[in-house]
Enzyme design. Structure first.
Site, PDB file in Angstrom:
ATOM      1  N   CYS A 172       1.076  -1.028   0.078  1.00 40.59           N
ATOM      2  CA  CYS A 172      -0.002   0.129  -0.061  1.00 40.59           C
ATOM      3  C   CYS A 172       0.814   1.297  -0.064  1.00 40.59           C
ATOM      4  CB  CYS A 172      -0.781  -0.032   1.332  1.00 40.59           C
ATOM      5  SG  CYS A 172      -1.990   1.523   1.327  1.00 40.59           S
ATOM      6  N   CYS A 232       0.635   3.492   3.397  1.00 38.64           N
ATOM      7  CA  CYS A 232       0.966   3.001   4.560  1.00 38.64           C
ATOM      8  C   CYS A 232       2.281   3.807   4.993  1.00 38.64           C
ATOM      9  CB  CYS A 232       1.102   1.637   4.617  1.00 38.64           C
ATOM     10  SG  CYS A 232      -0.485   0.791   4.917  1.00 38.64           S
ATOM     11  N   HIS A 275      -3.973   1.025   8.034  1.00 41.81           N
ATOM     12  CA  HIS A 275      -4.567   0.539   6.769  1.00 41.81           C
ATOM     13  C   HIS A 275      -5.846   0.113   6.867  1.00 41.81           C
ATOM     14  CE1 HIS A 275      -3.890  -1.240   2.792  1.00 41.81           C
ATOM     15  NE2 HIS A 275      -4.728  -2.135   3.435  1.00 41.81           N
ATOM     16  N   ASN A 298     -13.891   9.110  -1.536  1.00 37.34           N
ATOM     17  CA  ASN A 298     -14.662   8.091  -2.380  1.00 37.34           C
ATOM     18  C   ASN A 298     -14.214   6.866  -1.420  1.00 37.34           C
ATOM     19  OD1 ASN A 298     -15.459   9.466  -4.302  1.00 37.34           O
ATOM     20  ND2 ASN A 298     -13.714   8.926  -5.566  1.00 37.34           N
ATOM     21  N   HIS A 358      -8.700   7.326   2.716  1.00 37.19           N
ATOM     22  CA  HIS A 358      -8.019   8.533   2.244  1.00 37.19           C
ATOM     23  C   HIS A 358      -9.001   9.353   1.618  1.00 37.19           C
ATOM     24  CE1 HIS A 358      -7.656   5.993  -1.198  1.00 37.19           C
ATOM     25  NE2 HIS A 358      -7.602   7.066  -2.100  1.00 37.19           N
ATOM     26  N   GLN A 407      -9.596  13.044  -1.463  1.00 39.14           N
ATOM     27  CA  GLN A 407      -8.639  13.668  -2.206  1.00 39.14           C
ATOM     28  C   GLN A 407      -9.246  15.296  -2.489  1.00 39.14           C
ATOM     29  OE1 GLN A 407      -7.847  11.757  -6.090  1.00 39.14           O
ATOM     30  NE2 GLN A 407      -9.052  10.164  -5.674  1.00 39.14           N
TER      31      GLN A 407
END
Length: 363
Positions: A74, A77, A137, A177, A190, A192
């Site tokens: 990832c 992370c 995560h 999203n 996360h 944006q």
């Protein structure tokens, strides 16, 4: 920025900016990014659609972006052992960094030729950033503490103010999203931020409606009227002194919740300290109710509607629009012919029923 947050700016190996938002002043942010990375891509290409009076971004370089990697790979992370992703620190609270695969960029655009006189081109200038809500995560926004949500709000407000000051930026959009059902390509919690070089079509349409409403009603604000009509009604899902969350009477999606501050402000940067602190408890309640409706993690888009940078800020009213495509256990609402081709939504769930289902969830 309040005194409770320590803000540290650094750069990644390819020159992209990264900003730590730490809840203490004791975090060590001296680590550097030692990856061998190619230069960031240039700005995308904007093509004008004369039929809808809209700009379409063509960002072909995004085809190679990371897609649902295993947890051990990832990129969001923290650095650990041999793992090196986008964040060089061993741990973090909230981090914002320039997207490696941006839809809009301040970097020079490759030369291109307009397809025709009807379809002029312009560079997709602007900026795209990633906001990591937690270093964990397997967590989610719904599992954050109210204090962490406050840190996220501070990061959103900070980036809204800074990106709004960039040359050519006309609107700043903070969003999340969640869920592969709506196209998420990274599982790590996360969101944006897009800094657009134009005012988006949805915002232009809402502000046109607000302008017409003000002309008909002696300057009254349309968004404030919508909030006032919902505040004491059957579609309210959660509320406190500063915020109200409700299913709008005109909801397009099976589960759609709007979250409004009680005071008209143009954007996140304009929220008071009290309003920033009060957002988390209401929003977390909404997210947990969503997850409780069917007993599974609800996929959603959570979108902040902010005022344009330079125009119609007096008409705008900051609010959050959250919606999910899940209409029943194991069933999704897809944008079919009427929605995708004509923009006419057909909702399978009555807004009043959706609000009742959300309120009935035991927290």
């Amino acid at each position: 920025m309040t005194g409770r947050i320590t803000r540290t700016v650094t750069t990644l190996a390819d020159g992209r900016e990264l900003i730590y938002f730490d809840e203490t002043d004791r975090a060590d942010r001296s680590g550097s990014d030692d990856r061998a990375l190619p230069p960031p891509p240039g700005a995308s290409e904007l093509r004008y659609d004369p039929l809808l009076d809209e700009w379409v971004a063509v960002a072909a370089h995004r085809q190679g972006r990371t897609h649902l990697p295993p947890a051990t790979e990832c990129p969001l992370c923290p650095a650990a052992g041999d793992h090196r992703g986008e964040i060089p620190a061993a741990d973090y609270d909230v981090v914002v960094f320039e997207n490696r695969f941006p839809s809009f960029s301040h970097r020079a655009a490759p030369a291109s030729v307009a397809p025709s006189e009807l379809v002029p081109l312009r560079p997709g200038t602007g900026r795209c950033e990633v906001v990591c809500f937690t270093s964990a995560h397997d967590s989610s926004f719904a599992r954050l503490s109210p204090e962490r949500v406050r840190t996220v709000v501070e990061a959103w407000a900070d980036r809204t103010a800074e990106l709004s000051a960039l040359p050519g930026v006309e609107q700043v959009f903070c969003f999340e999203n969640r869920g592969v059902e709506i196209g998420v390509t990274l599982h790590h919690p996360h969101g944006q931020i897009y800094a657009y070089p134009f005012v988006t079509p949805r915002t232009r349409r809402m502000l046109a409606s607000a302008r017409a409403h003000a002309e008909r009603h002696d300057g009254a604000n349309l968004f404030a009227a919508v909030l006032a009509a919902e505040q004491s009604g059957e579609r309210v899902v959660a509320a406190n002194e500063h915020w109200t969350a409700f299913v709008p009477a005109f909801a397009r999606w099976p589960f759609e919740v709007h979250v409004y501050p009680h005071r008209q402000v143009p954007d996140l940067a304009a929220l008071s300290d009290a309003e920033r602190a009060a957002f988390g408890p209401v929003y977390l309640e909404v997210l947990r109710r969503l997850d409780g409706v069917f007993g599974v993690a609800m996929p959603y888009v959570s979108a902040w509607q902010q005022a344009p940078v330079r125009v119609d800020r007096d008409l705008a009213y900051l609010h959050l629009q959250l919606f999910s495509a899940r209409r029943a256990p194991g069933k999704l609402k897809y944008l079919a012919g009427s929605e995708a081709a004509m923009g006419v939504f057909i909702n399978d769930v009555r807004p009043e029923q959706a609000a009742a289902l959300l309120r009935e969830v035991a927290l």
